[in-house]
Every structure is written in C-alpha cells, then in structure tokens.
Design an enzyme around this catalytic site. Structure first.
Site, PDB file in Angstrom:
ATOM      1  N   ASP A 106     142.913  21.772 164.641  1.00  0.00           N
ATOM      2  CA  ASP A 106     141.671  20.980 165.156  1.00  0.00           C
ATOM      3  C   ASP A 106     141.869  20.840 166.904  1.00  0.00           C
ATOM      4  O   ASP A 106     141.263  19.977 167.343  1.00  0.00           O
ATOM      5  CB  ASP A 106     141.666  19.527 164.618  1.00  0.00           C
ATOM      6  CG  ASP A 106     141.449  19.960 163.033  1.00  0.00           C
ATOM      7  OD1 ASP A 106     141.187  20.778 162.400  1.00  0.00           O
ATOM      8  OD2 ASP A 106     141.673  18.772 162.555  1.00  0.00           O
ATOM      9  N   LYS A 136     140.227  25.709 168.574  1.00  0.00           N
ATOM     10  CA  LYS A 136     140.365  27.323 168.413  1.00  0.00           C
ATOM     11  C   LYS A 136     139.124  27.789 168.253  1.00  0.00           C
ATOM     12  O   LYS A 136     138.904  28.800 168.752  1.00  0.00           O
ATOM     13  CB  LYS A 136     141.258  27.776 167.309  1.00  0.00           C
ATOM     14  CG  LYS A 136     142.765  26.931 167.441  1.00  0.00           C
ATOM     15  CD  LYS A 136     143.566  27.347 166.146  1.00  0.00           C
ATOM     16  CE  LYS A 136     143.040  26.319 165.206  1.00  0.00           C
ATOM     17  NZ  LYS A 136     143.341  24.999 165.054  1.00  0.00           N
ATOM     18  N   GLY A 173     138.862  24.235 159.381  1.00  0.00           N
ATOM     19  CA  GLY A 173     137.500  23.938 159.637  1.00  0.00           C
ATOM     20  C   GLY A 173     137.326  24.182 161.228  1.00  0.00           C
ATOM     21  O   GLY A 173     137.972  23.292 162.082  1.00  0.00           O
ATOM     22  N   HIS A 174     136.458  25.057 161.374  1.00  0.00           N
ATOM     23  CA  HIS A 174     136.421  25.619 162.813  1.00  0.00           C
ATOM     24  C   HIS A 174     134.878  25.221 163.363  1.00  0.00           C
ATOM     25  O   HIS A 174     134.153  25.798 162.684  1.00  0.00           O
ATOM     26  CB  HIS A 174     136.759  26.789 163.098  1.00  0.00           C
ATOM     27  CG  HIS A 174     138.132  27.202 162.928  1.00  0.00           C
ATOM     28  ND1 HIS A 174     138.809  28.350 163.126  1.00  0.00           N
ATOM     29  CD2 HIS A 174     139.234  26.354 162.578  1.00  0.00           C
ATOM     30  CE1 HIS A 174     140.142  28.498 162.929  1.00  0.00           C
ATOM     31  NE2 HIS A 174     140.315  27.425 162.458  1.00  0.00           N
ATOM     32  N   GLN A 201     144.767  26.666 161.457  1.00  0.00           N
ATOM     33  CA  GLN A 201     146.164  25.634 161.674  1.00  0.00           C
ATOM     34  C   GLN A 201     146.846  25.799 163.203  1.00  0.00           C
ATOM     35  O   GLN A 201     145.961  26.040 164.189  1.00  0.00           O
ATOM     36  CB  GLN A 201     147.136  25.913 160.637  1.00  0.00           C
ATOM     37  CG  GLN A 201     146.544  25.591 159.079  1.00  0.00           C
ATOM     38  CD  GLN A 201     145.431  26.374 158.472  1.00  0.00           C
ATOM     39  OE1 GLN A 201     145.961  27.655 158.463  1.00  0.00           O
ATOM     40  NE2 GLN A 201     144.446  26.055 158.017  1.00  0.00           N
TER      41      GLN A 201
HETATM   42  P1  GDP Z   1     139.551  23.818 165.367  1.00  0.00           P
HETATM   43  O1  GDP Z   1     140.118  23.800 163.855  1.00  0.00           O
HETATM   44  O2  GDP Z   1     140.695  24.211 166.158  1.00  0.00           O
HETATM   45  O3  GDP Z   1     138.728  25.132 165.526  1.00  0.00           O
HETATM   46  O4  GDP Z   1     138.901  22.695 165.872  1.00  0.00           O
HETATM   47  P2  GDP Z   1     137.930  21.730 165.156  1.00  0.00           P
HETATM   48  O5  GDP Z   1     136.750  22.354 164.843  1.00  0.00           O
HETATM   49  O6  GDP Z   1     138.574  21.492 163.462  1.00  0.00           O
HETATM   50  O7  GDP Z   1     137.996  20.435 165.963  1.00  0.00           O
HETATM   51  C1  GDP Z   1     137.609  20.415 167.242  1.00  0.00           C
HETATM   52  C2  GDP Z   1     136.632  19.245 167.502  1.00  0.00           C
HETATM   53  O8  GDP Z   1     136.417  18.955 168.752  1.00  0.00           O
HETATM   54  C3  GDP Z   1     135.255  19.813 166.871  1.00  0.00           C
HETATM   55  O9  GDP Z   1     134.494  18.710 166.387  1.00  0.00           O
HETATM   56  C4  GDP Z   1     134.625  20.618 168.146  1.00  0.00           C
HETATM   57  O10 GDP Z   1     133.206  20.599 168.202  1.00  0.00           O
HETATM   58  C5  GDP Z   1     135.223  19.540 169.180  1.00  0.00           C
HETATM   59  N1  GDP Z   1     135.322  20.106 170.588  1.00  0.00           N
HETATM   60  C6  GDP Z   1     135.875  21.190 170.665  1.00  0.00           C
HETATM   61  N2  GDP Z   1     136.023  21.363 172.315  1.00  0.00           N
HETATM   62  C7  GDP Z   1     135.744  20.112 172.646  1.00  0.00           C
HETATM   63  C8  GDP Z   1     135.861  19.533 174.172  1.00  0.00           C
HETATM   64  O11 GDP Z   1     136.198  20.326 175.054  1.00  0.00           O
HETATM   65  N3  GDP Z   1     135.114  18.282 173.884  1.00  0.00           N
HETATM   66  C9  GDP Z   1     134.602  17.539 173.100  1.00  0.00           C
HETATM   67  N4  GDP Z   1     134.277  16.374 173.230  1.00  0.00           N
HETATM   68  N5  GDP Z   1     134.520  18.113 172.051  1.00  0.00           N
HETATM   69  C10 GDP Z   1     135.325  19.169 171.737  1.00  0.00           C
HETATM   70  P1  IMO Z   2     142.371  24.030 161.477  1.00  0.00           P
HETATM   71  O1  IMO Z   2     142.585  25.619 161.284  1.00  0.00           O
HETATM   72  C1  IMO Z   2     144.311  20.378 160.819  1.00  0.00           C
HETATM   73  C2  IMO Z   2     147.074  20.165 157.363  1.00  0.00           C
HETATM   74  C3  IMO Z   2     146.868  19.425 156.283  1.00  0.00           C
HETATM   75  C4  IMO Z   2     148.320  18.941 156.037  1.00  0.00           C
HETATM   76  C5  IMO Z   2     149.108  20.140 156.094  1.00  0.00           C
HETATM   77  C6  IMO Z   2     149.173  21.012 154.610  1.00  0.00           C
HETATM   78  O2  IMO Z   2     140.984  23.482 161.346  1.00  0.00           O
HETATM   79  O3  IMO Z   2     142.906  23.573 162.680  1.00  0.00           O
HETATM   80  P2  IMO Z   2     147.398  22.529 153.431  1.00  0.00           P
HETATM   81  O4  IMO Z   2     146.012  22.270 152.796  1.00  0.00           O
HETATM   82  O5  IMO Z   2     147.123  23.785 154.547  1.00  0.00           O
HETATM   83  O6  IMO Z   2     148.545  22.996 152.695  1.00  0.00           O
HETATM   84  O7  IMO Z   2     147.983  21.146 154.089  1.00  0.00           O
HETATM   85  O8  IMO Z   2     148.183  21.067 156.985  1.00  0.00           O
HETATM   86  N1  IMO Z   2     146.143  21.133 157.808  1.00  0.00           N
HETATM   87  C7  IMO Z   2     145.497  21.146 158.961  1.00  0.00           C
HETATM   88  N2  IMO Z   2     145.554  20.285 159.946  1.00  0.00           N
HETATM   89  N3  IMO Z   2     143.532  21.480 160.811  1.00  0.00           N
HETATM   90  C8  IMO Z   2     143.584  22.535 159.919  1.00  0.00           C
HETATM   91  O9  IMO Z   2     143.218  23.567 160.161  1.00  0.00           O
HETATM   92  C9  IMO Z   2     144.490  22.247 159.004  1.00  0.00           C
HETATM   93  N4  IMO Z   2     145.029  23.132 157.884  1.00  0.00           N
HETATM   94  C10 IMO Z   2     145.885  22.351 157.094  1.00  0.00           C
HETATM   95  O10 IMO Z   2     146.152  18.331 156.728  1.00  0.00           O
HETATM   96  O11 IMO Z   2     149.095  17.991 156.663  1.00  0.00           O
HETATM   97 MG    MG Z   3     139.762  22.531 162.465  1.00  0.00          MG
END
Ligand code: GDP
Ligand code: IMO
Ligand code: MG
Length: 427
Positions: free
Chosen positions: A13, A16, A40-41, A224
């Site tokens: 999270d 990416k 979840g991206h 991840q």
């Molecule tokens: P990912 O899994 O690595 O793609 O990241 P996620 O989407 O799960 O989580 C990142 C969260 O931070 C999302 O809600 C994005 O919209 C938000 N986000 C990403 N970059 C920024 C930033 O520079 N500032 C803020 N405030 N939010 C951001």
């Molecule tokens: P993105 O791509 C954050 C975590 C779960 C748990 C561990 C194992 O959005 O960054 P799993 O269901 O993969 O067997 O769970 O990994 N986990 C993540 N945490 N971002 C993710 O994906 C994750 N995908 C799995 O919370 O701790």
């Molecule tokens: Mg994510």
C-alpha cells in the site's frame, strides 16, 4: 529496450498503483507479475477513483497492453467483476491479456484461507482471506488448475477430481466442513467464467518480448512488497509470492539483463495491515493522525492499517534485494501538520547498533530515531521542487542520504498530477 519494475519497499500500500499509472504513459506494455486480488491499487484520475485488484494499473491508457502474467493467481469471478466495473466506468479493457499459465484461485482456496486463519487462532497471519496462500500452495504441489485449463472441460474436471481427492479430505476430516461439490465448481468455472476469460488468453511472454525487441518500454507492476515477500519478508507474516524485483522476472517471463530501472515505492512513513513485527509502529495520537489524514484503511478489506515512522533500515534492505535504481516517495503531504518527523536510522539489539536488517527477530529490535523539524505547510498543491518548504526538502534529502539511492518522484496527494519530480525543476 528497457524494462522498468515498480516494487513496494515496505509492507504494501505504498502507492505502487498511482506511480504505475503515472509511468504507464511512457509504456507499451504493463504487466502484473505476482499476487492476486489481495492487492488493491488505487488510481485517482480526473476526480475519479479506481481501486484495481487484478487488472494492471496502466489500463487507463489506450496506448498500452495490460497483461496479467503467469506469476499471478487469478480468481476468474473477481477478474470478470473488475472488467465489468471498468467497462461500466468507460475504461476500455479490450486489450487486456492474461497468461494461460497463471493459476486459478478456486472457491475452496478462499474457504481454506479463512479456515487456516481460524485454525491458527492467536498466531493468525491476518491474510486478506482471498485464497492466495492455498492457491500458491496447490501450484507448488503441482495440483493447481491454470487459466488455460478452462479451455478443456474434460481435463479441467480430471484435474479438479485429483485436487479435490485431497482437499475434500482436509475440509471434511480436519475442518469438519462439507466436501466441495466438484460438479458445482466445474459448472461455475466452465459455464460462467470460461466464456469470458478464454478470449483474454494470449502469449504474454511473446507480447512482452516483441515490445522489448521493437524498442518499446515495458513496465512490470509489483503487488504487495519486499517485506511481504515469501523469501525476503517477515516470514511467516508474509504473502505467498515473490513481490521483489526477482519475482518480476519469474512472474512475467523476462531475464534480469533486460531490466534497467527498478523503482522502489516507499511511503513517507510506514503502514502495515495484518499481523507481524513492525519496529517503528506507533500507538499514540500521531498514529491516529497518520491513519486519519492518510486514510489508512485497506482498499478492499477496509481494515485499519497500522502506522509508524519511516524505517530507513528496511528501505536500505529493499534497495539491496531489489537492486533499486531509485526510490519514489508517496504521501509526503500526510506529514504536513506534524511539528516534527522521525526516521529510524538503525536498530538497537542489546548493546549492538545495527544499520543493516538482521536475519531474524525483527520483533526484538528497538528503533533508533533521528528527529527532524516538520514543515507545517500544506504541500498538496506543490508540483515543483522549488516550492517545497525547506523542512520538507530537508526530510527528503535526509531520506535519500539514508537509503543511498536517488529519490526522484514524490507524491503530495493521491491524484495523478499531485507529485513532483526532483530531477525536473519545472514540469
Ligand atoms: P498500492 O497498493 O501500493 O497501489 O497502494 P494503495 O492504493 O493500496 O494505497 C495507497 C493509498 O494512498 C491510496 O488511497 C492512494 O490513493 C493514496 N495515495 C497515493 N499516493 C499518495 C500521496 O502522495 N498522497 C496522498 N495523500 N495519498 C496518496
Ligand atoms: P498491495 O498490492 C498490504 C498482507 C495481508 C497479510 C499478508 C498475507 O495493495 O500493496 P495474503 O492474503 O496475501 O495471504 O495475506 O499480506 N497483504 C497486503 N498488505 N497491501 C497488499 O497489497 C497486501 N496483500 C497482502 O494483510 O498481512
Ligand atoms: Mg494496496
């Protein structure tokens, strides 16, 4: 020609997806190489938010081919729902291609994931319960079903019978659950899913290499992160795949010599969701502040993410195991209101000061912090380095010095254009 990898440097999270989306503009192919819908991206473009689970984050550009690589585990029902969601929102998914070698997440994988977690009790991993671990386990056991098996109903049923001869024993005798009805699963996957998924199967390795041979750019999008990696993460509190850059080679079908840029994405602080050690974790009012301002709740599972200070020891390690050429920082804006910010520069273990990550027992280390002044300014509108407050510049310079590779892209808000590029004074 060049391939770029985007990889998480912390526990996921990091953002990416948003930087994959940004970089995809220059790409002709974007490949997801591991994981499944545990990811979840999030992309925020023109005021619209897209939360992607399986479809690569380059899908918003008509110019790219989004590819789900062989290393991904695919729940076809989730994939179909995601395609329908994107189509309903006006996104063209017609170029989406999926590897026939990708493994299928089956309904019993999801059930087993939840049962294993319950079985572990207090030792539970906090998985996303999406069936990821059991699907990769079947792959390693060589009893998994693959996307291409959807094309051959007879073979599909045969393989299903083989895996269920074991899985049903586990479900009924270990977990006291009803046996899986093979015909019901076959009907759902072959009758409902196959007609939608089969047309997407393509030569994903071929497409990638054709693009490279034509001198086009390709992007490999990690899900991840380094510290959730099965080999390099905080085992057992990890996922069941290899998010590290090496995993991109395996999961997309490319050799290391073709990769010339590896971008590690790091939050300006750290979050983790699920169980496991976290040296810089915060439990005080700063924790609540980071969760509130950073909206630190899982994109799909809605779980609260655990927050903490930036850990340079971890990111230095991520630089090594991924051979990062640069780091992209996200969410710098989330620190805007803080009086001071901290960075963990080393760990204390007994009387030892460790600057490199220890092989074991991350739960026993004490973080050693350096405190820097906060900037107390809203930076969410800043797109030029020159407009950044001095203390924010100092923070980035300090992080760069600590992690040892250039920090180039910096996110100051969730929207696509809310970033600055430290190499371009004016963009
Ligand atoms: P990912 O899994 O690595 O793609 O990241 P996620 O989407 O799960 O989580 C990142 C969260 O931070 C999302 O809600 C994005 O919209 C938000 N986000 C990403 N970059 C920024 C930033 O520079 N500032 C803020 N405030 N939010 C951001
Ligand atoms: P993105 O791509 C954050 C975590 C779960 C748990 C561990 C194992 O959005 O960054 P799993 O269901 O993969 O067997 O769970 O990994 N986990 C993540 N945490 N971002 C993710 O994906 C994750 N995908 C799995 O919370 O701790
Ligand atoms: Mg994510």
């Amino acid at each position: 020609m060049p391939a770029t990898i985007v990889v998480g440097t912390q526990w996921g999270d990091e953002g990416k997806g948003r930087f994959t989306d940004l970089l995809a503009k220059e790409m002709s192919v974007v490949v997801r190489y591991q994981g499944g819908h545990n990811a979840g991206h999030t992309l925020v473009v023109d005021g619209q938010t897209f939360a992607l689970q399986l479809v690569p984050s380059g899908v918003l550009y008509d110019s790219i081919t989004p590819v789900i690589g062989n290393g991904v585990v695919v729940d076809p029902r989730v994939l179909i729902a995601e395609i329908d969601m994107l189509t309903a929102r006006g996104v063209d998914t017609s170029r989406l291609m999926i590897s026939g070698n990708a493994h299928l997440i089956m309904p019993y994988h999801t059930e087993l994931d939840a049962l294993h977690e319950r079985h572990l009790g207090d030792a539970k991993l906090g998985t996303t319960k999406r069936g990821i671990g059991p699907a990769y386990a079947d792959k390693a056991m060589r009893v998994g079903l693959r996307v291409q098996d959807l094309a051959d109903p007879k073979l599909f049923r045969q393989k299903l019978a083989v895996v269920l001869s074991h899985t049903n024993e586990v479900l009924t005798k270990v977990f006291d659950r009803p046996a899986v009805d093979a015909e019901a699963v076959a009907a759902e996957y072959l009758d409902e899913c196959a007609p939608r998924v089969l047309p997407l199967i393509g030569d994903t390795v071929g497409v990638l290499h054709d693009a490279l041979e034509m001198g086009e750019n390709v992007l490999l999008e990690g899900a991840q992160a380094t510290f959730l990696d099965l080999d390099h993460g905080t085992y057992p509190f990890v996922t069941s795949s290899n998010p590290v850059a090496g995993g991109a080679c395996v999961g997309a079908g490319i050799g290391p010599r073709q990769i010339n840029r590896v971008i590690g994405v790091a939050k300006a602080y750290v979050t983790r969701v699920g169980s496991g050690p976290f040296p810089t974790e915060l439990f005080d009012s700063t924790a609540d502040h980071l969760v509130d301002v950073g909206k630190e709740y899982g994109v799909n599972t809605r779980r609260r993410r655990r927050p903490g200070w930036f850990d340079a020891v971890m990111v230095r390690h991520a630089v090594r195991v991924n051979s990062l050429s640069e780091v992209a920082i996200t969410k710098l804006d989330v620190l805007d209101a803080l009086d001071a910010v901290r960075v963990c520069v080393a760990y204390q273990v007994g009387d030892q000061r460790l600057v490199n990550l220890p092989q074991s027992r991350l739960d026993t280390v004490q973080p050693i912090y350096v405190e820097l002044p906060g900037w107390k300014t809203d930076i969410s509108g800043v797109t030029k380095l020159g407009e950044l407050p001095a203390a924010a510049v100092e923070y980035l310079d300090f992080l760069e010095d600590q992690i040892g590779v250039p920090i180039r892209l910096v996110g100051v808000g969730a929207a696509r254009e809310q970033y600055l590029d430290r190499l371009e004074e004016d963009r």
